[in-house]
Design an enzyme around this catalytic site. Structure first.
Site, PDB file in Angstrom:
ATOM      1  N   SER A 192      95.124  -3.533  14.956  1.00 58.54           N
ATOM      2  CA  SER A 192      94.795  -4.155  13.681  1.00 58.54           C
ATOM      3  C   SER A 192      94.175  -5.532  13.876  1.00 58.54           C
ATOM      4  CB  SER A 192      96.064  -4.292  12.834  1.00 58.54           C
ATOM      5  OG  SER A 192      96.910  -5.299  13.363  1.00 58.54           O
ATOM      6  N   GLU A 223      89.000  -4.483  19.910  1.00 61.96           N
ATOM      7  CA  GLU A 223      88.492  -3.404  19.059  1.00 61.96           C
ATOM      8  C   GLU A 223      89.459  -3.286  17.892  1.00 61.96           C
ATOM      9  OE1 GLU A 223      85.647  -2.121  19.505  1.00 61.96           O
ATOM     10  OE2 GLU A 223      85.234  -2.824  21.538  1.00 61.96           O
ATOM     11  N   CYS A 255      89.876   3.834  12.797  1.00 59.02           N
ATOM     12  CA  CYS A 255      89.281   2.537  12.471  1.00 59.02           C
ATOM     13  C   CYS A 255      87.865   2.671  11.919  1.00 59.02           C
ATOM     14  CB  CYS A 255      89.280   1.632  13.707  1.00 59.02           C
ATOM     15  SG  CYS A 255      88.412   2.331  15.134  1.00 59.02           S
TER      16      CYS A 255
END
Length: 485
Positions: free
Chosen positions: A232, A253, A287
């Site tokens: 996150s 990432e 994501c």
């Protein structure tokens, strides 16, 4: 399940052993609540032992002929191929992935291993000219040393492997901390694969632990020079802050809030298919998922009708059933959070074309429209099966809405004119965007990463060399330098 209990250990310096912490991480099947394994947590002392083991082993590995390093990764790929059915079952059981999702993850994992095999031979040095007479400048590519990898729960095998394999191929040692919800698929399973492939002890260490036990030890430790984190943006900001204070490089990432834009000349049926997959693959726990589906008002009615019908037809249930398309969210906290978010958004004025409900960790799909422009849900990442349909008038408004987010990871544009799509895509502030396709893509040699709150740095292909090696300048004076004193 013996598969899980056999791997329910710490892996440090080539030894399988229990953690010394005073409590256990319990590994549950998110669909039926079955206890898969119990793992005593690693302590800060054991994290230190893992990093010290990596430090001791790394130099000999860096000095190893890269062709020999490549051989180990070739064996690892063969092992993954041979054990693919067993690994797929583990993905279904530990993270609630459907059979389709498990196959998708393993396909990509094998592709990334194949690229890592090539990376072993990729680093190249340079001879650069000098303004000083008689001087030769040599620039070497050398491993950074030890890499710390922190991986997430949604694609744990792939996203651990994605940093671990290239780092090893390039001559580094690694300490891997998997997510607490996926300690086997994201952690000790990789250790077993590389151990069986003949990787020397100490080069890959796996610590199953939690920040409640070790604090920031994994980040602050003096040994690792690079931290590769996937997760996150909230945690990623903390990782970046701690690493900056300790002068460590990071590859981050992080989350996304991707927009899939459907222009007025798009193939509506095809755009619907792409949007449904992009939003609901792995229950939306991706994501790159298309949180926001932006549709030109000229085709809004047709698109909405077909989109809702297709979403309503998705099969929700046991991920072990090959017919299931929507399995459970990773845990009860996530299921409750997603359900609450949908309820609050509807109470705030949105219209639920489908209002998903929770049944344990299973959350059926929601489709929301009519959102107020200032709705908080438009600004955040939704890690669950919830689609937001947002109409727009013309390209300029589509771009404005797409960019109205703190994230910038992925996206897509659907249009009958490819170059029009490219022009729109160039205006959207993301690290990646796809024309006439879905938003969920990853390929071994293409730079992967985001802008804004979606991360720092890139992975894949040559970006791996940048991430996990450093440059060293060695000059040679063949003549004699003149010194002023």
């Amino acid at each position: 399940m013996s598969f899980f209990t056999d791997l329910a250990h710490q892996y440090i310096d080539g030894e399988w052993r229990p953690g010394k912490g005073s409590w256990d991480i319990i590994d549950f099947n998110p669909f039926n609540g079955e206890k898969l394994a119990s793992i005593p947590v690693a302590t800060a002392e054991e994290v230190d032992q893992a990093y010290r083991a990596a430090e001791r082993a790394q130099q000999a590995w860096a000095d190893t002929n890269p062709y020999a390093r490549r051989t180990v990764l070739e064996k690892a790929l063969k092992i993954v191929e041979e054990r693919e059915p067993e690994i797929a079952e583990a993905i279904v059981a530990e993270l609630g992935g459907t059979h389709l999702k498990a196959g998708f993850e393993l396909h990509l994992a094998k592709e990334f291993l194949r690229e890592a095999i090539q990376l072993a031979l990729r680093p190249a040095g340079q001879i650069l000219p000098s303004p000083t007479e008689g001087k030769e400048n040599r620039v070497y590519r050398v491993p950074v040393g030890v890499v710390g990898v922190i991986s997430p729960f949604n694609f744990p095998f792939l996203l651990s492997l994605k940093s671990v394999a290239p780092a090893l191929a390039l001559g580094n040692a690694v300490v891997l901390k998997p997510h607490q919800n996926t300690p086997i698929c994201g952690g000790t399973l990789l250790a077993k694969v590389f151990e069986d492939a003949g990787l020397p002890a100490g080069l890959l260490n796996v610590v199953v632990t939690d920040i409640a036990e070790i604090g920031d030890t994994l980040l602050e430790h003096p040994v690792p020079q690079v931290i590769s984190f996937t997760g996150s943006d909230k945690v990623g900001r903390h990782v970046a802050t701690v690493c900056a204070a300790n002068l460590k490089r990071v590859v981050l990432e992080l989350g996304g809030n991707s927009a899939l834009i459907v222009l007025d000349d798009a193939d509506v049926d095809y755009a619907v298919d792409a949007a449904v997959f992009s939003r609901y693959v792995h229950q939306g726990q991706v994501c790159m998922a298309a949180n926001r589906i932006l549709v030109d008002r000229a085709i809004e009615a047709e698109f909405t009708e077909k989109f809702v019908a297709k979403v309503a037809s998705l099969t929700v249930g046991d991920p072990a059933d090959p017919a299931t398309q929507i399995g459970p969210l990773i845990n009860s906290s996530q299921a409750e959070s997603v359900s609450r978010l949908v309820d609050e958004t509807v109470e705030s004025g949105a219209t639920a074309l489908l209002h998903g409900r929770a049944d344990g960790n299973l959350v059926s799909p929601s489709v929301l429209t009519g959102l107020p422009a200032d709705s908080p849900v438009l600004q955040q990442e939704i890690f669950g099966p919830v689609a937001l349909l947002v109409p727009f008038d013309g390209e300029d408004e589509a771009v404005r809405i797409a960019n109205d987010t703190p994230y910038g990871l992925s996206g897509a544009v659907h249009t009958g004119n490819i170059e029009r799509g490219v022009r729109v895509g160039q205006r959207v502030h993301t690290g990646m965007i796809h024309i006439n396709d879905g938003t969920v893509h990853d390929e071994p040699i293409v730079p992967f990463g985001g802008e804004k709150g979606s991360g720092l740095g890139r992975l894949n292909g040559e970006s791996m060399v940048e991430a996990f090696t450093t440059q060293k300048w060695i000059s040679v004076q063949h003549g004699r330098s003149q010194f002023p004193f």
